[in-house]
Design an enzyme around this catalytic site. Structure first.
Site, mmCIF file in Angstrom:
data_model
loop_
_atom_site.group_PDB
_atom_site.id
_atom_site.type_symbol
_atom_site.label_atom_id
_atom_site.label_comp_id
_atom_site.label_asym_id
_atom_site.label_seq_id
_atom_site.Cartn_x
_atom_site.Cartn_y
_atom_site.Cartn_z
ATOM 1 N N HIS A 22 6.521 -9.800 7.353
ATOM 2 C CA HIS A 22 6.167 -9.149 6.192
ATOM 3 C C HIS A 22 6.194 -7.428 6.502
ATOM 4 O O HIS A 22 5.087 -7.061 7.224
ATOM 5 C CB HIS A 22 4.781 -9.539 5.692
ATOM 6 C CG HIS A 22 4.655 -9.379 4.125
ATOM 7 N ND1 HIS A 22 5.484 -9.943 3.287
ATOM 8 C CD2 HIS A 22 3.704 -8.724 3.547
ATOM 9 C CE1 HIS A 22 5.055 -9.317 2.173
ATOM 10 N NE2 HIS A 22 3.969 -8.615 2.127
ATOM 11 N N LYS A 167 7.091 -7.455 -6.381
ATOM 12 C CA LYS A 167 6.566 -5.982 -5.852
ATOM 13 C C LYS A 167 7.352 -5.851 -4.498
ATOM 14 O O LYS A 167 7.502 -6.402 -3.717
ATOM 15 C CB LYS A 167 5.063 -6.232 -5.579
ATOM 16 C CG LYS A 167 4.430 -5.082 -4.814
ATOM 17 C CD LYS A 167 2.907 -4.895 -5.284
ATOM 18 C CE LYS A 167 2.329 -4.992 -3.979
ATOM 19 N NZ LYS A 167 0.702 -4.551 -4.123
ATOM 20 N N LYS A 169 7.824 -3.491 -1.172
ATOM 21 C CA LYS A 169 7.191 -2.538 -0.320
ATOM 22 C C LYS A 169 7.981 -1.388 0.192
ATOM 23 O O LYS A 169 9.002 -1.805 0.918
ATOM 24 C CB LYS A 169 6.477 -3.458 0.798
ATOM 25 C CG LYS A 169 5.703 -4.422 0.379
ATOM 26 C CD LYS A 169 4.329 -4.132 -0.295
ATOM 27 C CE LYS A 169 3.431 -3.724 0.543
ATOM 28 N NZ LYS A 169 1.975 -3.386 -0.346
ATOM 29 N N ASP A 198 5.265 -0.733 -4.252
ATOM 30 C CA ASP A 198 4.331 -0.143 -3.578
ATOM 31 C C ASP A 198 4.654 0.586 -2.607
ATOM 32 O O ASP A 198 5.228 0.125 -1.678
ATOM 33 C CB ASP A 198 3.389 -1.333 -3.100
ATOM 34 C CG ASP A 198 2.153 -1.061 -2.682
ATOM 35 O OD1 ASP A 198 1.801 0.232 -2.503
ATOM 36 O OD2 ASP A 198 1.399 -1.988 -2.408
ATOM 37 N N GLU A 224 3.008 1.727 -7.619
ATOM 38 C CA GLU A 224 1.623 1.513 -6.923
ATOM 39 C C GLU A 224 1.410 2.606 -5.690
ATOM 40 O O GLU A 224 2.072 2.619 -4.707
ATOM 41 C CB GLU A 224 1.505 0.201 -6.299
ATOM 42 C CG GLU A 224 0.244 -0.156 -5.721
ATOM 43 C CD GLU A 224 0.062 -1.567 -5.304
ATOM 44 O OE1 GLU A 224 0.706 -2.585 -5.775
ATOM 45 O OE2 GLU A 224 -0.742 -2.100 -4.557
ATOM 46 N N ASP A 249 -4.082 1.840 -5.946
ATOM 47 C CA ASP A 249 -4.606 0.778 -4.768
ATOM 48 C C ASP A 249 -5.457 1.410 -3.635
ATOM 49 O O ASP A 249 -6.754 1.361 -3.799
ATOM 50 C CB ASP A 249 -3.564 -0.002 -4.491
ATOM 51 C CG ASP A 249 -3.829 -1.019 -3.506
ATOM 52 O OD1 ASP A 249 -5.096 -1.501 -3.297
ATOM 53 O OD2 ASP A 249 -2.950 -1.584 -2.846
ATOM 54 N N LYS A 273 -9.528 -5.350 -6.177
ATOM 55 C CA LYS A 273 -9.576 -6.165 -4.852
ATOM 56 C C LYS A 273 -10.744 -6.409 -4.483
ATOM 57 O O LYS A 273 -11.567 -5.486 -4.230
ATOM 58 C CB LYS A 273 -8.656 -5.356 -3.537
ATOM 59 C CG LYS A 273 -7.165 -5.207 -4.127
ATOM 60 C CD LYS A 273 -6.494 -4.788 -2.787
ATOM 61 C CE LYS A 273 -4.833 -4.666 -2.968
ATOM 62 N NZ LYS A 273 -4.286 -4.199 -1.904
ATOM 63 N N GLU A 327 -1.285 -10.541 -7.895
ATOM 64 C CA GLU A 327 -0.605 -10.857 -6.840
ATOM 65 C C GLU A 327 -1.188 -11.807 -5.706
ATOM 66 O O GLU A 327 -0.947 -11.562 -4.534
ATOM 67 C CB GLU A 327 -0.024 -9.607 -6.051
ATOM 68 C CG GLU A 327 -1.040 -8.680 -5.790
ATOM 69 C CD GLU A 327 -0.939 -7.548 -5.247
ATOM 70 O OE1 GLU A 327 0.320 -7.076 -5.071
ATOM 71 O OE2 GLU A 327 -1.738 -7.021 -4.456
HETATM 72 C C1 MUC Z 1 -1.139 -3.847 -0.865
HETATM 73 O O1 MUC Z 1 -1.028 -2.460 -0.474
HETATM 74 O O2 MUC Z 1 -1.113 -3.838 -2.063
HETATM 75 C C2 MUC Z 1 -0.558 -6.666 -1.109
HETATM 76 C C3 MUC Z 1 0.555 -7.441 -1.373
HETATM 77 C C4 MUC Z 1 1.341 -7.365 -0.175
HETATM 78 O O3 MUC Z 1 2.596 -7.641 0.113
HETATM 79 O O4 MUC Z 1 0.643 -6.200 0.640
HETATM 80 C C5 MUC Z 1 -0.536 -5.912 -0.014
HETATM 81 C C6 MUC Z 1 -1.206 -4.893 0.318
HETATM 82 MG MG MG Z 2 -0.797 -1.859 -2.393
#
Ligand code: MUC
Ligand code: MG
Length: 375
Positions: A22, A167, A169, A198, A224, A249, A273, A327
């Site tokens: 991941h 989402k 990354k 994000d 994000e 976040d 969170k 999420e």
């Molecule tokens: C984040 O930064 O949001 C949440 C889902 C994911 O894949 O990483 C996290 C952390």
């Molecule tokens: Mg995040």
């Protein structure tokens, strides 16, 4: 009637494999490490909680090993002997004793809520004032690092009706490369999915100004944490300029951060969170700040396993508005489970049972198998 007392608090580090690597901007996860909390009470009831972060110290200020050490040496001894059913008093004691340490506090608060729910025969959501929904929309994070693989993964999630919100990354690669990746995925999925990104603070303002414009113009629904939490004025300017809404976040490391972000107008959505606020009750204080400021809400995750995920879910069930869903997919990223009750994901939602406490029990054999051996 004398109330039950807290007798023992145990923090257990558990390493679980993930279904695939991941990839986040700051770290690639090959496994996830949970800190499982067991709070034993004098009436024979045990509460369970979880304090989990991502990538050791790469994401937050607390590592799994640090969380365990601080609980063992400082937090647990301060709680032993206190009434188990006075969660206000217990958390006040921890806040007096320890600055920050919101992950550790969140795990303990979750366990105390679980114990109290089991004691009273009530789900944690009802201890928190009552749920206004029974299920939560759950987004999936596409983070394989490969565009074609991410598209195939998204298609599978849509077809199996597990997720329709994705989402992505980004942030680790050059901006142009990341934008190409995101737009290729959005083009493939079209209106069948909500696509969000994000950046995990990896852009500076000069990069973010243009990138947010391109993303917003191409149908990306949410951006994000595009820039560093420490550049507050930059966040305010981006929040005013970006055509897609900006979500905070990493900027929220406490309830107080939430207040100052709202006061400055630095985001239009907050990622909630439990770990970063100090527990399911603390996260609801952040939610109330957002609500009063007209800021929309999203149920975030630190990629917890089933215990932390349900602790978050019980809190999110009580919110008046949860415009951007959640999420809470952490358990689905893991190949192994340490509880007896697998979480129910179907029809794009996580369905949360009305059983007492969090609604989970530990699978002792599997916990022993995956617990990190001391030394
Ligand atoms: C984040 O930064 O949001 C949440 C889902 C994911 O894949 O990483 C996290 C952390
Ligand atoms: Mg995040």
């Amino acid at each position: 009637m004398t109330s039950a007392l807290i007798e023992r608090i145990e923090a257990i580090i558990v390493d679980l494999p993930t279904i695939r690597p991941h990839k986040l901007a700051m770290h690639t996860m090959q496994q996830q490490t949970l800190v499982v909390l067991r709070v034993r009470c004098s009436d024979g009831i045990e509460g369970i909680g979880e304090a989990t972060t991502i990538g050791g110290l790469a994401y937050g200020y607390e590592s799994p090993e640090g969380i365990k050490a601080n609980i063992d040496a400082h937090l647990a001894p301060a709680l032993v002997g206190l009434p188990a059913d006075n969660i206000n008093a217990a958390m006040l004691q921890l806040d007096k004793l320890a600055k920050g340490n919101t992950f550790a506090k969140s795990g303990i608060e979750s366990a105390l809520l679980d114990a109290q729910g089991k004691r009273l025969g009530l789900p944690v959501s009802e201890l928190l004032g009552g749920r206004v929904r029974d299920s939560l929309e759950v987004a999936w994070t596409l983070a394989s690092g490969d565009t074609a693989r991410d598209i195939a993964e998204a298609r599978h999630m849509l077809e199996s009706r597990r997720h329709r919100v994705f989402k992505l990354k980004i942030g680790a690669n050059p901006v142009a490369q990341d934008l190409k990746h995101v737009l290729a995925i959005k083009r493939e999925l079209g209106d069948s999915a909500s696509v969000r990104v994000d950046v995990n603070q990896y852009w500076d303002e000069s990069q973010a100004i243009r990138a947010c414009q391109v993303l917003g113009d191409n149908g990306i629904d949410l951006i994000e944490q595009p820039i560093s939490r420490s550049n507050r004025s930059g966040q305010v300017r981006l929040n005013q300029r970006s055509p897609a809404p900006i979500m905070a976040d990493e900027s929220i490391e406490s309830v107080e951060d939430a207040f100052s972000l709202a006061a400055d107008g630095a985001a239009s959505i907050f990622a909630l969170k439990i770990a970063k606020n100090g527990g399911p009750r603390a996260v609801l204080r952040t939610a109330q700040i957002a609500e009063a400021a007209g800021i929309a809400l999203y149920g975030g995750t630190m990629l917890e396993g089933s215990i932390g995920t349900l602790a978050s879910a019980h809190a999110f069930l009580t919110l008046r508005q949860l415009t951007w869903g959640t999420e809470l997919f952490g358990p689905l990223l893991l190949t192994e489970e340490i509880v007896n009750e697998p979480l129910q994901y179907r029809d794009f939602q996580l369905h949360i049972p009305r059983t007492p406490g969090l609604g989970l029990s530990l699978d002792e054999k599997r916990l022993a198998r995956f617990a990190r051996v001391r030394g």
